[in-house]
Design a protein around this motif. Structure first.
Motif, PDB file in Angstrom:
ATOM      1  N   PRO A  62       0.719  -1.246   0.033  1.00  0.00           N
ATOM      2  CA  PRO A  62      -0.177  -0.030  -0.125  1.00  0.00           C
ATOM      3  C   PRO A  62       0.535   1.219  -0.114  1.00  0.00           C
ATOM      4  CG  PRO A  62      -0.714  -1.588   1.455  1.00  0.00           C
ATOM      5  CD  PRO A  62       0.372  -2.195   1.111  1.00  0.00           C
ATOM      6  N   ARG A  63       1.939   1.281   0.773  1.00  0.00           N
ATOM      7  CA  ARG A  63       2.766   2.598   0.844  1.00  0.00           C
ATOM      8  C   ARG A  63       3.345   2.792  -0.615  1.00  0.00           C
ATOM      9  NH1 ARG A  63       6.335   0.854   6.092  1.00  0.00           N
ATOM     10  NH2 ARG A  63       5.944  -1.141   4.621  1.00  0.00           N
ATOM     11  N   LYS A  64       3.958   1.774  -1.232  1.00  0.00           N
ATOM     12  CA  LYS A  64       4.268   1.811  -2.577  1.00  0.00           C
ATOM     13  C   LYS A  64       3.443   2.354  -3.661  1.00  0.00           C
ATOM     14  CE  LYS A  64       8.173  -1.432  -2.162  1.00  0.00           C
ATOM     15  NZ  LYS A  64       8.949  -2.635  -3.007  1.00  0.00           N
ATOM     16  N   ALA A  65       2.139   1.621  -3.337  1.00  0.00           N
ATOM     17  CA  ALA A  65       1.066   2.388  -4.226  1.00  0.00           C
ATOM     18  C   ALA A  65       0.773   3.955  -4.140  1.00  0.00           C
ATOM     19  CB  ALA A  65      -0.290   1.469  -3.912  1.00  0.00           C
ATOM     20  N   TYR A  85      -4.654  -4.951  -8.625  1.00  0.00           N
ATOM     21  CA  TYR A  85      -5.225  -6.228  -8.561  1.00  0.00           C
ATOM     22  C   TYR A  85      -5.427  -6.182  -7.063  1.00  0.00           C
ATOM     23  CZ  TYR A  85      -5.629 -11.399  -7.693  1.00  0.00           C
ATOM     24  OH  TYR A  85      -5.968 -12.303  -7.649  1.00  0.00           O
ATOM     25  N   HIS A  86      -4.730  -5.926  -6.224  1.00  0.00           N
ATOM     26  CA  HIS A  86      -4.849  -6.366  -4.657  1.00  0.00           C
ATOM     27  C   HIS A  86      -5.895  -5.210  -4.073  1.00  0.00           C
ATOM     28  CE1 HIS A  86      -1.056  -8.279  -5.778  1.00  0.00           C
ATOM     29  NE2 HIS A  86      -1.471  -9.422  -4.664  1.00  0.00           N
ATOM     30  N   SER A  87      -6.868  -5.615  -3.559  1.00  0.00           N
ATOM     31  CA  SER A  87      -7.851  -4.775  -2.770  1.00  0.00           C
ATOM     32  C   SER A  87      -7.145  -3.716  -1.959  1.00  0.00           C
ATOM     33  CB  SER A  87      -8.845  -5.507  -2.063  1.00  0.00           C
ATOM     34  OG  SER A  87      -9.832  -6.061  -3.059  1.00  0.00           O
ATOM     35  N   VAL A  88      -6.364  -4.027  -0.953  1.00  0.00           N
ATOM     36  CA  VAL A  88      -5.843  -3.307   0.089  1.00  0.00           C
ATOM     37  C   VAL A  88      -5.001  -2.191  -0.516  1.00  0.00           C
ATOM     38  CG1 VAL A  88      -4.591  -3.122   2.141  1.00  0.00           C
ATOM     39  CG2 VAL A  88      -6.121  -5.014   2.054  1.00  0.00           C
ATOM     40  N   VAL A  89      -4.028  -2.717  -1.376  1.00  0.00           N
ATOM     41  CA  VAL A  89      -3.238  -1.657  -2.211  1.00  0.00           C
ATOM     42  C   VAL A  89      -3.877  -0.722  -2.923  1.00  0.00           C
ATOM     43  CG1 VAL A  89      -1.438  -1.658  -3.759  1.00  0.00           C
ATOM     44  CG2 VAL A  89      -1.551  -3.549  -2.322  1.00  0.00           C
ATOM     45  N   ALA A  90      -5.304  -1.286  -3.695  1.00  0.00           N
ATOM     46  CA  ALA A  90      -5.946  -0.198  -4.395  1.00  0.00           C
ATOM     47  C   ALA A  90      -6.637   0.620  -3.602  1.00  0.00           C
ATOM     48  CB  ALA A  90      -6.991  -1.200  -5.035  1.00  0.00           C
ATOM     49  N   SER A 127      -9.431  -4.306 -11.038  1.00  0.00           N
ATOM     50  CA  SER A 127      -9.637  -5.605 -10.456  1.00  0.00           C
ATOM     51  C   SER A 127      -9.793  -5.589  -9.030  1.00  0.00           C
ATOM     52  CB  SER A 127      -8.323  -6.639 -10.834  1.00  0.00           C
ATOM     53  OG  SER A 127      -8.918  -8.003 -10.674  1.00  0.00           O
ATOM     54  N   ALA A 128      -9.846  -4.598  -8.199  1.00  0.00           N
ATOM     55  CA  ALA A 128      -9.983  -4.801  -6.655  1.00  0.00           C
ATOM     56  C   ALA A 128     -11.276  -4.646  -6.415  1.00  0.00           C
ATOM     57  CB  ALA A 128      -9.128  -3.570  -5.993  1.00  0.00           C
ATOM     58  N   VAL A 129     -11.621  -5.536  -5.255  1.00  0.00           N
ATOM     59  CA  VAL A 129     -13.178  -5.570  -4.991  1.00  0.00           C
ATOM     60  C   VAL A 129     -13.625  -5.021  -3.762  1.00  0.00           C
ATOM     61  CG1 VAL A 129     -13.234  -7.743  -6.813  1.00  0.00           C
ATOM     62  CG2 VAL A 129     -12.810  -7.855  -4.287  1.00  0.00           C
ATOM     63  N   LEU A 130     -12.700  -4.631  -2.820  1.00  0.00           N
ATOM     64  CA  LEU A 130     -13.305  -4.070  -1.630  1.00  0.00           C
ATOM     65  C   LEU A 130     -14.432  -3.275  -1.757  1.00  0.00           C
ATOM     66  CD1 LEU A 130     -10.326  -3.287   0.869  1.00  0.00           C
ATOM     67  CD2 LEU A 130     -12.328  -5.018   1.236  1.00  0.00           C
ATOM     68  N   ASP A 131     -15.523  -3.299  -1.310  1.00  0.00           N
ATOM     69  CA  ASP A 131     -16.583  -2.343  -1.274  1.00  0.00           C
ATOM     70  C   ASP A 131     -16.214  -0.976  -0.831  1.00  0.00           C
ATOM     71  OD1 ASP A 131     -17.980  -4.762  -1.356  1.00  0.00           O
ATOM     72  OD2 ASP A 131     -19.645  -3.776  -0.724  1.00  0.00           O
ATOM     73  N   GLN A 152      -6.465 -15.214   7.010  1.00  0.00           N
ATOM     74  CA  GLN A 152      -5.228 -14.708   7.824  1.00  0.00           C
ATOM     75  C   GLN A 152      -5.709 -13.141   8.067  1.00  0.00           C
ATOM     76  OE1 GLN A 152      -2.428 -15.305   4.326  1.00  0.00           O
ATOM     77  NE2 GLN A 152      -0.997 -15.939   5.934  1.00  0.00           N
ATOM     78  N   ALA A 153      -5.099 -12.292   8.700  1.00  0.00           N
ATOM     79  CA  ALA A 153      -5.324 -10.942   9.248  1.00  0.00           C
ATOM     80  C   ALA A 153      -5.119  -9.956   7.949  1.00  0.00           C
ATOM     81  CB  ALA A 153      -4.270 -10.442  10.265  1.00  0.00           C
ATOM     82  N   SER A 154      -6.221  -9.546   7.466  1.00  0.00           N
ATOM     83  CA  SER A 154      -6.336  -8.644   6.241  1.00  0.00           C
ATOM     84  C   SER A 154      -7.660  -7.942   6.467  1.00  0.00           C
ATOM     85  CB  SER A 154      -5.849  -9.321   5.297  1.00  0.00           C
ATOM     86  OG  SER A 154      -6.491  -8.451   4.054  1.00  0.00           O
ATOM     87  N   VAL A 155      -7.655  -6.646   5.940  1.00  0.00           N
ATOM     88  CA  VAL A 155      -9.239  -6.091   5.854  1.00  0.00           C
ATOM     89  C   VAL A 155      -9.945  -6.738   4.883  1.00  0.00           C
ATOM     90  CG1 VAL A 155      -8.404  -4.433   4.202  1.00  0.00           C
ATOM     91  CG2 VAL A 155     -10.455  -3.851   5.777  1.00  0.00           C
ATOM     92  N   TYR A 156      -9.391  -7.406   3.675  1.00  0.00           N
ATOM     93  CA  TYR A 156      -9.828  -7.996   2.690  1.00  0.00           C
ATOM     94  C   TYR A 156     -10.548  -9.440   3.019  1.00  0.00           C
ATOM     95  CZ  TYR A 156     -10.420 -10.757  -1.954  1.00  0.00           C
ATOM     96  OH  TYR A 156     -10.591 -11.320  -2.861  1.00  0.00           O
ATOM     97  N   TRP A 157      -9.713 -10.033   3.853  1.00  0.00           N
ATOM     98  CA  TRP A 157     -10.390 -11.591   4.174  1.00  0.00           C
ATOM     99  C   TRP A 157     -11.172 -11.359   5.300  1.00  0.00           C
ATOM    100  CZ3 TRP A 157      -9.100 -14.430   0.393  1.00  0.00           C
ATOM    101  CH2 TRP A 157      -7.805 -14.346   0.132  1.00  0.00           C
ATOM    102  N   ALA A 158     -11.192 -10.481   6.172  1.00  0.00           N
ATOM    103  CA  ALA A 158     -12.065 -10.074   7.303  1.00  0.00           C
ATOM    104  C   ALA A 158     -13.502  -9.765   6.879  1.00  0.00           C
ATOM    105  CB  ALA A 158     -11.647  -9.060   8.285  1.00  0.00           C
ATOM    106  N   THR A 159     -13.330  -8.676   5.692  1.00  0.00           N
ATOM    107  CA  THR A 159     -14.626  -8.453   4.817  1.00  0.00           C
ATOM    108  C   THR A 159     -15.119  -9.576   4.464  1.00  0.00           C
ATOM    109  OG1 THR A 159     -13.630  -6.167   4.579  1.00  0.00           O
ATOM    110  CG2 THR A 159     -15.689  -6.761   3.239  1.00  0.00           C
ATOM    111  N   GLY A 160     -14.458 -10.453   3.684  1.00  0.00           N
ATOM    112  CA  GLY A 160     -15.132 -11.544   2.859  1.00  0.00           C
ATOM    113  C   GLY A 160     -15.688 -12.524   4.025  1.00  0.00           C
ATOM    114  N   THR A 161     -15.004 -12.785   5.017  1.00  0.00           N
ATOM    115  CA  THR A 161     -15.563 -13.629   6.100  1.00  0.00           C
ATOM    116  C   THR A 161     -16.833 -13.196   6.736  1.00  0.00           C
ATOM    117  OG1 THR A 161     -13.130 -14.361   6.821  1.00  0.00           O
ATOM    118  CG2 THR A 161     -15.076 -14.663   8.368  1.00  0.00           C
ATOM    119  N   ARG A 162     -16.993 -11.846   6.954  1.00  0.00           N
ATOM    120  CA  ARG A 162     -18.145 -11.047   7.506  1.00  0.00           C
ATOM    121  C   ARG A 162     -19.340 -11.167   6.428  1.00  0.00           C
ATOM    122  NH1 ARG A 162     -16.180  -6.708   8.515  1.00  0.00           N
ATOM    123  NH2 ARG A 162     -16.983  -5.470   6.303  1.00  0.00           N
ATOM    124  N   ILE A 163     -18.967 -11.076   5.151  1.00  0.00           N
ATOM    125  CA  ILE A 163     -20.004 -11.426   4.316  1.00  0.00           C
ATOM    126  C   ILE A 163     -20.805 -12.379   4.181  1.00  0.00           C
ATOM    127  CG2 ILE A 163     -20.324 -11.049   1.734  1.00  0.00           C
ATOM    128  CD1 ILE A 163     -18.415  -9.192   1.664  1.00  0.00           C
TER     129      ILE A 163
END
Length: 333
Positions: A34-37, A56-61, A79-83, A124-135
């Motif tokens: 994310p910092r490089k992005a 491509y990566h949601s957290v980076v996007a 390609s990133a999907v985080l709402d 694993q710990a990530s806002v992307y995986w955590a959001t997916g688990t919640r959905i």
């Protein structure tokens, strides 16, 4: 994605460019950081680009989108999907891929329709995986189902198998990085007779890529994942697929089509509205472009903070066990 972006730029320039001038693609590798992005967006803005594309990566996007929004730089996310691609609604960012809430609910409906009402997720710990688990958890709970979560930062693949034995889960979803620990988990589960018959799924789409099949061989098949392309591509898509297959020496993934469509949209916008950044951002709601996977239009969607292509195709597919290089469509959303 880069192959799709580059092919589209070549096609635009072969057709005369933008008002007789060649379209230039300036590439920076975010390296899934994310910092490089954010730094890349800052640099590109300083170089005078008209718009930023890709990722491509949601957290980076999300990091790239936040910086683009702050700088007033149009960003078409491929390609990133985080709402929540941005914290607040923005006029500067548009997206081609479907939001995670839509795709992952389609995936949950596929599981429920196949009789899987109790599932396990290795995460694993990530806002992307955590959001997916919640959905998934919310969707299953509303339909009488259950989601059991396992933290792969605390478990080895063999220890996960020990835990799965007594859960009653009939499916295990891999909400983890690729290749590690996703590949070792698949090998461990497929090699453990105690969990024989357990469906393995990977909604984030890792089985799409050739590296997945190369790493797992026969074990790469029958693992359903989300794929954002229709069964039949448009005539443009069929031509792009043929060209990319020759160039890459393998079938292009749906991400390559997302890359191609990104440039196709931006080229149309640049032809119609020029290179001024504000005018590009103002044009999102007026886009009507035929892409590789259908006509692309952007609109405002409840709960989504950016301009969104609402009707990107969503399919659940897997690799055919009898022919792992062939994909089977299992469910359409």
């Amino acid at each position: 994605m880069l192959a799709g972006l580059e092919l589209a730029v070549r096609d635009v320039n072969d057709a005369g460019g933008i008002g007789g001038r060649p379209l230039e693609l300036v590439v920076r590798d975010t390296a899934a950081d994310p910092r490089k992005a954010a730094a890349a967006v800052e640099e590109l803005a300083g170089l005078g680009v008209s718009a930023v594309a890709g990722e491509y990566h949601s957290v980076v996007a999300r990091s790239a989108a936040a910086r683009a929004d702050a700088l007033g730089l149009p960003f078409l996310c491929s390609s990133a999907v985080l709402d929540a691609l941005t914290e607040q609604p923005t006029e500067w960012v548009a997206r081609l891929s479907p939001p995670q809430s839509r795709g992952w609910r389609v995936y949950a409906d596929f599981l429920l329709g196949a009789g899987h009402s109790r599932i396990a997720v290795a995460t694993q710990a990530s806002v992307y995986w955590a959001t997916g688990t919640r959905i998934l958890r919310d969707h299953f709970a509303a339909r009488g189902g259950t989601v059991v979560e396992f933290d792969m930062n605390a478990l080895t693949p063999s220890a996960l198998c020990d835990e799965l034995v007594n859960t009653g889960a009939t499916a295990l979803l891999l909400l983890v990085g690729h290749p590690d620990p996703a590949v070792p988990i698949v090998k461990a589960v497929r090699g453990d007779q105690r969990v024989a018959g357990l469906l393995i799924g990977a909604p984030a789409g890792q089985p799409e890529f050739a590296e997945w099949a190369a790493s797992l061989g026969e074990d790469s098949a029958a693992i359903p994942f989300l794929r954002y392309r229709p069964e039949r591509l448009s005539p443009l898509g069929a031509r792009v697929e043929t060209t990319l297959r020759e160039q890459l020496a393998q079938a292009p993934s749906f991400v390559a089509f997302e890359g191609y469509d990104t440039v196709t949209v931006l080229a149309d916008v640049l032809r119609s509205h020029g290179t001024d950044r504000a005018r590009i951002a103002e044009s999102w709601p007026r886009v009507a472009v035929e892409g590789t996977r259908g006509q692309i239009r952007f609109s405002r969607t409840p709960g989504i903070s950016v301009w969104q292509w609402r009707w990107a195709p969503v399919h659940v597919v897997d690799r055919d066990p009898g022919e792992p290089d062939r994909f089977r469509v299992l469910h359409a959303g």
